[in-house]
Design an enzyme around this catalytic site. Sequence first.
Site: not given
Length: 302
Positions: A29, A32, A101, A226, A257
């Site tokens: 994040d 970006n 991971w 949004g 971001d």
Amino acid sequence: MTSILGIGECMIELSGAGPDLWQQRFSGDVFNALWYARAYSEPDAEIGFHTALGEDPLSDQLLAFAKSGGINCDDTPRIADRRPGLYAIHLNGAERSFTYWRDTSAARMMVRQPGQLWQKVAAADVVYFSGITLAILPPDDLGELLTGLVQHKKQGAVLAFDPNIRPHLWSDKTRMLDMISKAAAISDLVLPSFDDETSAFGDATPEISARRYESLGARHVVVKNGPADTVHLADGSLTRFSVAPVQNVIDTTAAGDSFNGAYVASLMRGLPVDEAIRTAQGCAGQVIGHKGAIIPLAELVV
Ligand code: ADP
């Protein structure tokens, strides 16, 4: 010359490129946001990233990629027995799901083995971090980060925080809300997304989210929502900015971001708030029309 420092994790991203074939990219994040901050900043602005990486070839590739985007990672701590975090994107029709991971990623050590962190914080005009940055740190290190940011930031510098609330990264919801609130309380600019805020804090409207962060001490709050209006709060005044429709929404990864990066960069260039918001919405509008978090700089229309 202005400088923006981001503090966070960048991971290796794997997305399907065909049967038994993965495409490798890099994303995270804060990273970006810096990518888009670079694109919307003056060419001589310094965009830096503090994280921690391993000594492995993928860590080298990640650094080379950051460099290719004009993001300075010169003083990145390299930790011999750690590696970058990794995640895979699974597509089921238009539905995306993720396998991570990252439990032992090098980035988790970025405060414990800080390298030049505090010198970099002291030199930056904007220090940008997120709720994901907080979530991945060991508890003591999280406290140290918040204290260190206040202690070391330059006078007049802006602490910019995106709560980016990800409950799966926290073991305890009460602590999560407490830490997000503490980070917002030391920040000058808070950049939440309403979806996260309503789920985590139960806010009924974006205005309520903005006022909540204001009451904690943030002077400047921008709530993204949004395609719905972006809500801006500064010095007590609330303003709504409509969002231009985007026809071809392909992938909303990094919408928030990219908005943040372009917004912060625009303010640093001296743009008035309404232009900075429009610029940030325009950047996010391009990002959601593109697959993946990162648009190559040559394809981005600035
Ligand atoms: P996040 O990615 O953090 O959930 P949002 O979904 O709120 O953030 O989106 C951030 C910004 O991206 C919005 O403020 C808006 O400018 C733009 N955006 C997101 N979705 C759309 C959409 N469907 N149409 C137009 N713009 C959008």
